[in-house]
Design a protein around this motif. Structure first.
Motif: not given
Ligand SMILES: Cc1cc2nc3c(=O)[nH]c(=O)nc-3n(C[C@H](O)[C@H](O)[C@H](O)COP(=O)(O)OP(=O)(O)OC[C@H]3O[C@@H](n4cnc5c(N)ncnc54)[C@H](O)[C@@H]3O)c2cc1C
Length: 462
Positions: A224-225, A344-345
């Motif tokens: 996510q980072r 992340p996506d």
């Protein structure tokens, strides 16, 4: 052995009798095992497999192939089998049994037979406080890696492994064993240092470097980072000395039992780095990235052979597909494009999308260097996916291509020889001037295109 000893009629039996190694043809027991490459996604079906039992097997095997009108694909492990053209009708000449390595601590050199793996060199070299310019995996072959350049953890300090080669012994397509070094066979000596195979290499000699302390490790952050960490890593690369080599990576780890539990089956953005120097300075250099508070920080003082575990490459053969591109730069827009496709996506089948920091010694022409005297790029993109089921082959290929295309605006004009996993001519993985010189050399030594190299060179037209 004289070529007239082997006629098509008596061919195979005479070859078998002449060799210390083994010969396999389709349908025979042992053929399937002998033709198997490390990259299990590659199905090589040569007309004959010769497993050289000693370096003296190579010349008769080459003469046999010439007498039969067969082309020859020299191969060690088969880590680099992905880009090879189909081997139908060809001889696969496996060098895997030739693993003798001699370290000369006083001269700081190593001599490795052509089937040696990097672990065969780096472990005994380290016993003398020396390091070889190996890469991410202890199981990759010395010969293939060097013939394609050789980018390792000490590259920004000491350059490509190919430019530390001091001599090569090889059998030419005519079947002659020659030594190529600074005083002999200048064209062949130049070509083996990053230009792929013109003949069949039987041994390589290379410089080793005194390496006392190394500070290296991985910083793992949740995926996510991705954007935050990749931007920070990119900015940090502008500040580090040549003694630091590093990569920013987006990885999706398998649920493999050999991984620590905290990593199994998870996705991360990570920074991998190695500093050639004392741990105090290393820790200081890593501070800006550590301040980002990684979930896991493995930095420590390590011996040189442990560098080959830093990237956590698989030990066992596996089916995979990858691609690479040298990038002139890796600015914010490129980072964002990468994160969109692998962050992340993203719904991606790729196991790793990574960018390596070039520059340092790689950017400076190596004195009397070979076919890749320098890397004319500041970053290297690599994308790879495991093809663990047949229906993954298409999606992996498509995603690898999409990542490479997305970074097209920053493409430095050519790809990295060793990471170009699909068929591509040598002109796509070498600078233009190097390709033109290779064409001349190919015309002189191999006008009939007997040797199948990872990336073909078409002889220059008169
Ligand atoms: C897990 C993994 C990690 C890797 N890490 C790195 C890395 O850190 N840095 C890097 O630069 N590359 C790396 N590579 C790429 C690797 O360097 C190439 O795949 C290289 O071709 C492997 O050499 P090999 O001898 O093991 O493979 P092979 O497939 O056996 O050889 C590759 C090609 O080299 C030529 N060749 C091999 N032996 C001979 C010979 N005796 N005579 C003439 N030609 C020969 C042939 O053209 C052959 O097709 C990695 C690859 C993998 C799969």
């Amino acid at each position: 052995m004289n070529t007239t000893d082997i006629t098509p009629a008596r061919g195979l039996e005479a070859l078998r009798a002449a060799l210390a190694g083994q010969v396999f043809v389709p349908g025979e027991a042992g053929y399937d095992q002998a033709r198997q490459a490390w990259n299990l996604a590659v199905d090589q079906r040569p007309a004959v497999v010769v497993e050289a039992g000693s370096a003296t097997d190579v010349a008769p095997a080459v003469r046999f192939a010439r007498a039969q009108g067969m082309r020859i694909a020299p191969q060690g492990t088969g880590h680099g089998a992905g880009p090879l053209e189909p081997l139908d009708g060809a001889m696969l000449l496996r060098m895997t049994r030739l693993r003798t390595v001699h370290i000369d601590p006083a001269a700081r050199t190593a001599r490795a037979e052509a089937g040696a793996l990097w672990q065969d060199v780096i472990v005994p070299a380290a016993e003398h406080g020396l390091a070889a310019l190996a890469g991410n995996s202890p199981n990759v072959g010395v010969a293939g890696y060097i013939l394609g350049g050789g980018l390792g953890w000490l590259a920004r300090r000491y350059g490509l492994a190919a430019n530390s080669v001091t001599a090569a012994e090889l059998v030419t397509p005519d079947g002659d064993l020659v030594r190529a070094d600074a005083g002999h066979e200048p064209d062949l000596f130049w070509a083996v240092r990053g230009g792929g195979g013109i003949g069949v290499v039987t041994a390589l000699e290379m410089r080793l470097y005194p390496v006392g302390e190394l500070y290296a490790g991985n910083l793992f952050f949740p995926i996510q980072r991705a954007a935050e960490v990749m931007h920070a890593w990119r900015a940090w690369t502008d500040t580090v000395p040549d003694e630091v080599s590093s990569q920013g990576r987006l990885v999706r780890l398998p649920p493999a039992p050999q991984l620590p539990e905290a990593l199994r089956g998870r996705a991360f953005v990570k920074v991998e780095a190695a500093y050639l120097g004392n741990p105090g300075t290393g820790a200081e250099l890593m501070k800006p990235l550590r301040r980002l508070r990684p979930e896991l920080d493995t930095f420590a003082t390590i011996p040189p052979p442990a560098l080959s575990r830093l990237h956590m490459d698989p030990d066992q053969p596996m089916p995979f597909q990858g691609a690479s591109a040298f990038l002139s730069d890796f600015p914010a827009a490129a980072i964002d494009a990468l994160v969109r496709l692998a962050g992340p996506d993203a719904n991606t089948p790729l196991a790793s999308v990574e960018v390596g920091h070039m520059g340092g010694a790689l950017a400076r022409p190596a004195p009397n260097g070979g076919a890749q005297p320098r890397i004319d790029a500041n970053y290297l993109l690599t994308a790879v996916g495991a093809i663990t089921a047949p229906d993954l082959a298409g999606p992996v290929r498509a995603h690898v291509k999409a990542v490479k295309d997305a970074l097209g605006p920053w493409h430095a004009g050519y790809d990295y020889y060793n990471f170009a996993e699909t068929p591509a001519p040598a002109s796509a993985v070498l600078p233009p001037a190097a390709y033109r010189r290779l064409q001349q050399i190919k015309s002189a030594y191999d006008p009939d295109q007997m040797i199948i190299s990872a990336h073909p060179v078409w002889p220059a037209r008169p």
